[in-house]
Design a protein around this motif. Structure first.
Motif, mmCIF file in Angstrom:
data_model
loop_
_atom_site.group_PDB
_atom_site.id
_atom_site.type_symbol
_atom_site.label_atom_id
_atom_site.label_comp_id
_atom_site.label_asym_id
_atom_site.label_seq_id
_atom_site.Cartn_x
_atom_site.Cartn_y
_atom_site.Cartn_z
ATOM 1 N N PRO A 1 0.827 -1.217 0.000
ATOM 2 C CA PRO A 1 0.000 0.000 0.000
ATOM 3 C C PRO A 1 0.860 1.265 0.000
ATOM 4 N N VAL A 2 0.420 2.250 -0.774
ATOM 5 C CA VAL A 2 1.189 3.481 -0.914
ATOM 6 C C VAL A 2 1.320 4.217 0.413
ATOM 7 N N HIS A 3 0.262 4.213 1.226
ATOM 8 C CA HIS A 3 0.331 4.963 2.482
ATOM 9 C C HIS A 3 1.337 4.347 3.445
ATOM 10 N N ILE A 4 1.503 3.021 3.386
ATOM 11 C CA ILE A 4 2.488 2.361 4.241
ATOM 12 C C ILE A 4 3.899 2.653 3.734
ATOM 13 N N LEU A 5 4.079 2.611 2.411
ATOM 14 C CA LEU A 5 5.383 2.935 1.841
ATOM 15 C C LEU A 5 5.782 4.366 2.163
ATOM 16 N N THR A 6 4.810 5.278 2.082
ATOM 17 C CA THR A 6 5.105 6.686 2.364
ATOM 18 C C THR A 6 5.518 6.876 3.818
ATOM 19 N N ARG A 7 4.788 6.226 4.732
ATOM 20 C CA ARG A 7 5.128 6.352 6.148
ATOM 21 C C ARG A 7 6.507 5.765 6.447
ATOM 22 N N ALA A 8 6.854 4.678 5.717
ATOM 23 C CA ALA A 8 8.140 4.015 5.953
ATOM 24 C C ALA A 8 9.264 4.603 5.113
ATOM 25 N N ARG A 9 8.926 5.511 4.202
ATOM 26 C CA ARG A 9 9.888 6.082 3.255
ATOM 27 C C ARG A 9 10.613 4.944 2.522
#
Length: 527
Positions: free
Chosen positions: A48-56
Motif C-alpha cells: 500500500p502506498v500509504h504504508i510505503l510513504t510512512r516508511a519512506r
C-alpha cells in the motif's frame, strides 16, 4: 536475507550516493538506484502506498517468491517490521538515496490519484460501451474498462506520445513512450487480454470479430483532469501471441512552437528563415519516425503566418491547429490522398504549401513541381541525414535536375531528452576525452564542462522534455550541380560541409556543452 547487489547500481562517480552506499555496506544490504531501475506498476502496487510513504520505502521488484524493497533508513527496525507485516511475500531490503525514494513516492501518489479518477473519463467511457462489451464479448465486469481508462489517463497526464499493448505468452504488457523512451507500466494477466483489446476496438469503432487482419481507427477524448482534447490513433496488429495494440496520442490543444523554441542555433535559424521566405523553392525536413519533423514544419508555418500570406496544408494527421491556415486531413477512404489533395491545393491560389509527408512518386513529383512554379513548399521525408533526401527523391523517380532546381534546403533532425536544470551534475572531462568525442581543437584547449543526469522530484530520472539536434544542408550552386550530375552521397556531403554544413553529432555536442543534454543521450539517439 538477500545481500546480492541489484543490477541497477548507481554509477560510482555520484557523490550523493556515497552516504547511502556506506549505509548499505554498514547493514550488509545491497545498494540500488531507483533512477536506473525499471519499476513496474506490479511492483509499485505490491505494498500500500500509504504504508510505503510512512516508511519512506519503495517496492522495486516483485515475483512469486519475494518482494525487493528499497528503504532510506535501514536502521529503523520498527519500520522494517511494519513493511513485513503489510506484505504477503517475504521482503528483501536494499538501500536507495532518500531523494530518489521521495521522487518515486510522489509518482506513486499521482498514479493512485489517476486510478481513483479513472471513472471520470466520460468522454471515452460512453455509457453504452459497457453494454456492447458485455453483449458482444461476454464481459460482465468493469475492471477491464477501468484499466484501459486509467492507462489512457495516465499517459495523457504524463505527456506520453504512444501507448503499446504487447501480447506475450502469459501477459499483455502495457507500455508508454514518454520523451522518446518506452517504459512498462502494467502487466495485464493473459485472461484479461481479450477484454482489454476489445474495449479499445469498441472505442475506435473497429470490428471486434476480426482477429486475423490489421485494423486502424481513431477516437477523441477530453479527460476532465486536464481538459485537453486528445486525438488517439489506434492500430491493432495480429501477432503470433495474440492481438497487440499501438495507440498514438496527439494533444490537440497544444500550441505549435516557433523556430526559436525547437532548438535551432542562431546561424541555422537564419539560414532556414532565408530558405522558407523565398517566393519559391522546397524546404525538406527529414529524420526517422518520431524525430519531431512535423513539429519543425509547423514551427516554420507559425513564423510564416501573416494575414497577406495564403497557407494551405495537407496532413496525416493534423497535429497542430493553426489559426489563419487552411488545413486538410488525408482521408484514404474518401480518396483524399496527399497527391489528390495537393492537386486541389495548387488550384486554390496558395502562397505557401505544406505537404505532411512525401511517401510516393506521385506526391514527390507534384510537390517539387509546385516549388518550381512560384510556391514556397514545406514537406517531410524519412532519411538518415540531409544529403540522403537526394537519393530518396531519386528512388521516387524524381529527375535529379528537378531536385537540384526545386530544393532550397534540407534539415535533418533527431530528438534528445533535455536535462533537468534543477539536478544536472556538471563534470570536466579530460582533453583526451574531448578530442575523442569530436570537440574542436579550440574547445579541447579551453576545456568544456559537460553534464550527467541525476534525478529529482521535478523530472523523470534526470530529464524533462526533449530538444532537437540538427543538420542543415543548404543547396548552394556547387551542391545543386552535384545533384544534377547524380553525384554519390559522399560527394554531396563533402561539398555541403565545405559550404558550412555540420553533422548532427556536432550540433549535439553544442547542446551537451550548454547543459541541455548528455553525451550518453547523444550516443543513444545519434550514433
Amino acid at each position: 536475507m538477500n545481500t546480492g547487489v541489484h543490477p541497477a547500481v548507481l554509477p560510482a562517480f555520484d557523490p550523493e550516493a556515497q552516504g547511502p552506499r556506506a549505509l548499505a555496506a554498514l547493514h550488509n544490504l545491497p545498494f540500488v538506484s531507483l533512477r536506473e531501475a525499471q519499476i513496474t506498476i506490479g511492483a509499485a502496487n505490491a505494498l500500500p502506498v500509504h504504508i510505503l510513504t510512512r516508511a519512506r520505502a519503495v517496492a522495486y521488484f516483485v515475483d512469486d517468491a519475494h518482494i525487493m524493497v528499497a528503504v532510506a533508513d535501514p536502521a529503523n527496525v520498527q519500520m522494517l517490521d511494519d513493511l513485513r507485516l503489510a506484505s504477503r511475500l517475504p521482503i528483501d531490503f536494499a538501500v536507495a538515496p532518500a531523494n530518489e525514494i521521495d521522487a518515486e513516492l510522489r509518482r506513486l501518489a499521482r498514479g493512485q490519484e489517476i486510478l481513483e479518477r479513472a471513472d471520470t473519463i466520460s468522454e471515452i467511457a460512453i455509457a453504452e460501451d459497457a453494454t456492447d462489451l458485455e453483449a458482444e464479448d461476454g464481459i460482465s465486469d468493469a475492471p477491464p474498462i477501468k484499466l484501459v481508462n486509467s492507462i489512457i489517463m495516465q499517459a495523457s497526464e504524463e505527456g506520453a506520445s504512444d501507448i503499446h499493448f504487447l501480447p506475450q505468452a502469459n501477459a499483455l504488457i502495457a507500455r508508454m513512450r514518454v520523451d522518446g523512451m518506452i517504459q512498462e507500466v502494467e502487466r495485464i494477466p493473459r485472461r484479461h487480454a481479450t477484454s482489454v483489446v476489445t474495449r479499445i476496438k469498441v472505442l475506435a469503432k473497429l470490428d471486434i470479430a476480426e482477429h486475423r487482419l490489421p485494423q486502424d481507427g481513431r477516437f477523441s477524448l477530453r479527460p476532465r483532469s486536464t481538459g485537453k482534447l486528445v486525438d488517439v490513433r489506434v492500430a491493432v496488429l495480429p501477432t503470433v501471441e495474440g492481438e497487440g495494440v499501438i495507440m498514438r496520442l496527439l494533444d490537440k490543444s497544444r500550441q505549435a512552437p516557433t523556430l526559436t523554441e525547437i532548438g535551432l542555433s542562431n546561424e541555422m535559424q537564419m539560414q532556414i528563415e532565408e530558405a522558407i521566405y523565398r517566393p519559391n523553392g522546397c524546404v525538406l525536413v527529414t529524420g526517422p519516425t518520431g524525430s519531431g519533423k512535423s513539429t519543425t514544419v509547423h514551427a516554420a508555418l507559425v513564423d510564416m503566418r501573416r494575414p497577406e500570406v495564403n497557407i494551405v496544408t495537407i496532413e496525416d494527421p493534423v497535429e497542430y491547429r493553426l489559426a489563419g491556415v487552411y488545413q486538410m486531413q488525408v482521408n484514404l477512404r474518401a480518396g483524399l490522398t496527399f497527391a489528390t489533395g495537393l492537386r486541389s491545393i495548387l488550384r486554390s491560389d496558395p502562397d505557401v504549401v505544406m505537404v505532411g509527408e512525401i511517401r510516393d512518386s506521385e506526391t514527390a513529383k507534384i510537390t517539387l513541381e509546385a516549388a518550381l512554379t512560384g510556391h514556397s513548399v514545406l514537406s517531410t521525408m524519412h532519411t538518415n541525414d540531409a544529403a540522403g533526401a537526394v537519393a530518396r527523391l531519386q528512388d521516387l523517380d524524381v529527375e535529379p535536375f528537378v531536385t537540384a532546381s526545386a530544393v532550397s534546403a534540407v534539415l535533418a533532425q533527431r530528438l534528445v531528452r533535455r536535462l533537468c536544470p534543477q539536478c544536472r551534475d556538471p563534470y570536466t572531462p579530460t582533453a583526451a576525452d574531448l578530442a575523442f568525442l569530436g570537440f574542436s581543437p579550440e574547445a579541447v584547449d579551453a576545456g568544456v564542462t559537460l553534464y550527467r543526469h541525476r534525478g529529482c522530484p521535478d523530472c523523470v530520472k534526470g530529464f524533462r522534455g526533449r530538444t532537437g539536434v540538427f543538420q542543415l544542408m543548404v543547396v548552394s550552386a556547387d551542391v545543386a550541380a552535384l545533384i544534377a550530375a547524380r553525384a554519390p552521397h559522399g560527394d554531396l556531403v563533402e561539398a555541403a560541409m565545405r559550404g558550412g554544413m555540420r553533422t548532427i553529432w556536432a550540433d549535439g555536442l553544442d547542446k551537451a556543452s550548454a547543459g541541455l543534454t548528455t553525451i550518453d543521450e547523444l550516443n543513444r539517439v545519434v550514433r
